[in-house]
Design a protein around this motif. Structure first.
Motif, short mmCIF file in Angstrom:
data_model
loop_
_atom_site.label_atom_id
_atom_site.label_comp_id
_atom_site.label_asym_id
_atom_site.label_seq_id
_atom_site.Cartn_x
_atom_site.Cartn_y
_atom_site.Cartn_z
N ALA A 196 0.99 -16.44 25.52
CA ALA A 196 -0.40 -16.47 25.71
C ALA A 196 -1.05 -16.91 27.36
O ALA A 196 -0.73 -18.06 27.69
CB ALA A 196 -1.69 -17.12 24.36
N HIS A 228 -1.71 -4.05 17.65
CA HIS A 228 -0.78 -5.05 17.97
C HIS A 228 -1.36 -6.83 17.68
O HIS A 228 -2.38 -7.53 17.63
CB HIS A 228 -0.63 -5.69 19.72
CG HIS A 228 1.02 -6.23 20.80
ND1 HIS A 228 1.23 -6.97 19.85
CD2 HIS A 228 1.28 -5.30 20.75
CE1 HIS A 228 2.29 -7.11 20.69
NE2 HIS A 228 2.52 -5.82 20.84
N PHE A 229 -0.15 -7.52 16.50
CA PHE A 229 -0.22 -8.50 16.35
C PHE A 229 0.49 -9.40 15.85
O PHE A 229 0.60 -10.63 16.01
CB PHE A 229 -0.12 -8.39 14.35
CG PHE A 229 0.72 -8.22 13.67
CD1 PHE A 229 1.45 -9.20 14.01
CD2 PHE A 229 0.94 -6.95 13.46
CE1 PHE A 229 2.87 -8.25 13.10
CE2 PHE A 229 2.10 -6.34 13.53
CZ PHE A 229 2.91 -7.59 12.48
N SER A 230 1.82 -9.27 16.98
CA SER A 230 3.37 -9.44 16.97
C SER A 230 3.45 -10.84 17.92
O SER A 230 2.44 -10.46 19.12
CB SER A 230 4.29 -8.96 16.59
OG SER A 230 4.48 -7.91 17.38
N ALA A 231 4.24 -11.39 17.97
CA ALA A 231 4.96 -12.34 19.41
C ALA A 231 5.72 -10.65 19.84
O ALA A 231 6.54 -10.24 19.29
CB ALA A 231 5.97 -13.50 18.98
N PRO A 281 12.48 -23.18 27.45
CA PRO A 281 11.45 -22.24 26.38
C PRO A 281 12.52 -21.91 25.55
O PRO A 281 13.54 -21.33 26.18
CB PRO A 281 10.81 -21.52 27.86
CG PRO A 281 11.24 -21.47 28.77
CD PRO A 281 12.15 -22.77 28.55
N SER A 282 11.96 -21.70 24.02
CA SER A 282 12.98 -21.19 23.17
C SER A 282 13.66 -21.79 22.48
O SER A 282 14.33 -22.30 21.04
CB SER A 282 13.92 -20.12 23.17
OG SER A 282 13.24 -18.82 23.34
N GLN A 283 14.53 -23.28 23.06
CA GLN A 283 15.16 -24.38 22.97
C GLN A 283 15.26 -24.23 21.33
O GLN A 283 15.73 -24.50 20.07
CB GLN A 283 15.15 -25.78 23.81
CG GLN A 283 16.14 -26.39 23.15
CD GLN A 283 16.31 -27.27 23.95
OE1 GLN A 283 16.82 -27.44 25.44
NE2 GLN A 283 16.64 -28.61 23.72
N ARG A 284 13.40 -24.74 21.58
CA ARG A 284 12.69 -24.93 19.66
C ARG A 284 13.18 -24.16 19.24
O ARG A 284 13.83 -24.45 17.72
CB ARG A 284 11.69 -25.43 19.40
CG ARG A 284 10.95 -26.02 18.68
CD ARG A 284 9.25 -25.65 18.99
NE ARG A 284 8.90 -24.31 18.46
CZ ARG A 284 8.77 -23.48 18.10
NH1 ARG A 284 9.09 -23.69 17.04
NH2 ARG A 284 8.99 -21.89 18.37
N HIS A 296 2.25 -16.49 14.42
CA HIS A 296 3.15 -15.19 14.04
C HIS A 296 3.82 -14.89 13.25
O HIS A 296 4.40 -13.85 13.50
CB HIS A 296 3.62 -14.80 16.23
CG HIS A 296 2.23 -14.67 16.26
ND1 HIS A 296 1.49 -15.48 17.21
CD2 HIS A 296 1.28 -13.02 16.89
CE1 HIS A 296 0.86 -15.30 18.02
NE2 HIS A 296 0.45 -13.83 17.74
N PHE A 351 11.28 -16.84 27.61
CA PHE A 351 9.84 -17.68 26.67
C PHE A 351 8.43 -16.93 26.45
O PHE A 351 8.83 -15.47 26.90
CB PHE A 351 9.19 -18.47 28.07
CG PHE A 351 8.73 -17.68 29.67
CD1 PHE A 351 7.47 -16.75 29.73
CD2 PHE A 351 9.48 -17.70 30.89
CE1 PHE A 351 7.31 -16.03 31.27
CE2 PHE A 351 8.97 -17.20 31.92
CZ PHE A 351 8.43 -16.11 32.00
N ASP A 352 7.76 -17.13 25.99
CA ASP A 352 6.89 -16.27 25.21
C ASP A 352 5.59 -16.90 25.17
O ASP A 352 5.25 -18.18 24.01
CB ASP A 352 7.04 -15.33 24.19
CG ASP A 352 5.87 -14.48 23.99
OD1 ASP A 352 5.22 -13.90 24.52
OD2 ASP A 352 6.26 -14.38 22.21
N SER A 371 -5.06 -8.04 24.19
CA SER A 371 -5.77 -8.67 22.55
C SER A 371 -6.75 -7.93 22.80
O SER A 371 -6.91 -6.45 22.77
CB SER A 371 -5.06 -9.80 22.02
OG SER A 371 -5.23 -10.34 22.93
#
Ligand code: NDP
Ligand code: PYC
Length: 338
Positions: free
Chosen positions: A180, A120-123, A306-309, A48, A177-178, A144
Motif C-alpha cells: 500500500a 476490489h478487495f484483494s492483494a 520482498p516476498s521472501q517471507r 487479505h 513487491f506489493d 481504493s
C-alpha cells in the motif's frame, strides 16, 4: 494468546467457496475470489486472506456488487486490453483479461490492461506473480476508498492505493513487491482492532488530527502515507493512472459511490506487462545475469528480498496448513447455511 483454529489448505479453499456461494456469488465469481483469498492465506498475508470473505459477503448484501457479473474483454487498441467487470469483483475480470494482455505484450513488448467497474478487495501480488510466471515483467496499481491524508494534510482523499511489481527469475520464484502507499494496508489496522491491539505510531491520525495508537480512532480518522511526501506523490500517481486515465473512479469518488454502506471499493485497476525478449531482441542472457547479480548483492549482505517471507510462508503452509483466530473462524461459520 488468543485461541486459534488449524485449517488445511483444502479447508481454506472449501470454506472460501462455500461462504462466497452462500453469499449468493455465482460459481465463477466465487472460484476466482476464492483463489486469491486462498493464496493470501497460504502466504500468511492475513489482511487479505479469509478475513476478506466477511467484506465480500457484506458488499453483496449491501446491494452494491453484481454477484453474477460476467466480465467483458475488449481488444481496445493494439497495446490496450479493456475489461468491463460490470460491477462484479476484480479477480474474475483479471483472469478473463490476462490471456489477451500477455498476447499483446509478447507481440509489442509492452501492453496495458485497464479493468473498469470492479469491486476490489484483494492483494495485487497474485496478479503480477501470475504474469511473471509467463516470462513477463509486470506492474499493477489500483485506488481504493479515500481513507488516507496527503503528506502535510489531515483530511483523507487518497486510497490505500497498492502498487505491485514482478520480475521473472531464471531459477526460482519471481522478485515481487506489493505494498500500500499508506503506511500500512487498512486491513491490517482492522485486524489490530479485532484483536484489541494498539497500532504503531505513524500509521494514522484520529479525527482531531492527532497521532493515535488506537485502531478504532485510526479507522475513524485518517491513515498516513508511507515515506511522507514520497508515498503521497506515488499515491496521487496511482489515483491518476488507475482512475481518470482509464475512465475509472478516484478513491474519493469510490467513497461517494459507496453511500456509507461499507462495501469494498469500486473503481478500476491498471496492469502493465513488459516482454524482455522484445525489448532486448537477440540474447537476453547478459541482462538476466545482471539482474541476478543485483539480487545476489542484496541478499549477500544479509538483507532480504520482498516476498521472501511470503515464499517461506507458502512452503510452511503447504506442509502444515494454516492457523486463523477462532473469533474469525466463528464469524465465517455464521455465513454458512445452517
Ligand atoms: P507491507 O507494508 O507489509 O509491505 C509489503 C511488501 O513489502 C511485501 O512485498 C513484503 O514482502 C515487503 N517487505 C516487508 N518487509 C520487508 C523487509 N524487511 N525487507 C524487504 N521487503 C519487505 O504491506 P502493506 O500493508 O503495505 O500491503 C499489504 C497488502 O495489502 C498488499 O498485498 C496490497 O496489495 C494489499 N492492499 C490492497 C489494496 C486494494 O485496494 N486492493 C489496498 C491496500 C493494500 P513479504 O510479503 O515477503 O513480507
Ligand atoms: O487493506 O487497504 C486495504 C484494502 C483496501 C481494499 C482492499 N484492501
Amino acid at each position: 494468546m488468543s485461541e486459534e483454529v488449524s485449517l488445511s489448505l483444502d479447508d481454506v479453499r472449501r470454506l472460501s467457496i462455500d461462504v462466497l456461494k452462500a453469499g449468493c456469488l455465482s460459481s465463477e465469481q466465487a472460484e476466482a475470489i476464492a483463489a486469491v483469498i486462498y493464496a493470501a492465506q497460504r502466504d500468511e498475508c492475513h489482511s487479505h486472506g479469509v478475513y476478506r470473505l466477511l467484506g465480500c459477503v457484506r458488499s453483496v448484501k449491501e446491494g452494491k456488487v453484481n454477484p453474477n457479473a460476467v466480465p467483458d474483454v475488449v481488444d481496445h487498441a493494439p497495446a490496450i486490453v479493456r475489461v468491463d467487470a460490470h460491477y462484479g469483483f476484480s479477480p474474475l475480470a483479471f483472469e478473463r483479461g490476462k490471456p489477451l494482455l500477455v498476447e499483446k505484450a509478447r507481440k509489442l513488448g509492452l501492453a496495458a490492461m485497464a479493468i473498469n467497474n470492479c469491486f476490489h478487495f484483494s492483494a495485487l501480488w497474485p496478479e503480477v506473480e501470475a504474469i511473471s510466471e509467463m516470462g513477463l515483467v509486470a506492474l499493477a496499481m489500483t485506488p481504493s476508498h479515500s481513507w488516507v491524508a496527503p503528506a502535510g494534510g489531515r483530511k483523507p482523499i487518497f486510497g490505500t492505493n497498492p502498487i505491485a511489481f514482478a520480475w521473472p527469475r531464471p531459477d526460482g520464484p519471481p522478485f515481487v513487491f506489493d505494498f500500500a502507499t499508506s503506511a500500512i494496508a487498512r486491513g491490517e489496522i482492522e485486524l489490530h482492532r479485532r484483536a484489541g491491539k494498539a497500532i504503531p505510531t505513524g500509521w494514522a491520525i484520529d479525527s482531531e488530527g492527532n497521532s493515535t495508537n488506537d485502531a478504532a480512532a485510526a479507522l475513524a480518522g485518517a491513515m498516513l502515507t508511507f515515506g511522507g511526501h514520497k508515498g503521497s506523490a506515488l499515491s496521487a500517481m496511482i489515483e491518476l493512472m488507475a482512475g481518470p486515465l482509464i475512465g475509472g473512479m478516484t478513491s474519493a469518488e469510490s467513497m461517494t459511490f459507496d453511500e456509507g454502506v461499507g462495501a469494498a471499493p469500486c473503481h478500476g485497476e491498471l496492469i502493465l506487462a513488459f516482454d524482455p525478449k522484445v525489448f532486448l531482441g537477440g540474447d537476453a542472457a547478459p541482462h538476466v545475469d545482471s539482474a541476478e547479480r543485483m539480487f545476489e548483492s542484496i541478499v549477500g549482505q544479509g538483507a532480504r528480498l520482498p516476498s521472501q517471507r511470503r515464499y517461506e510462508a507458502r512452503v510452511r503452509s503447504e506442509a502444515h496448513g494454516v492457523r486463523i483466530p477462532k473469533t474469525l473462524y466463528d464469524d465465517l461459520l455464521t455465513l454458512l447455511p445452517r
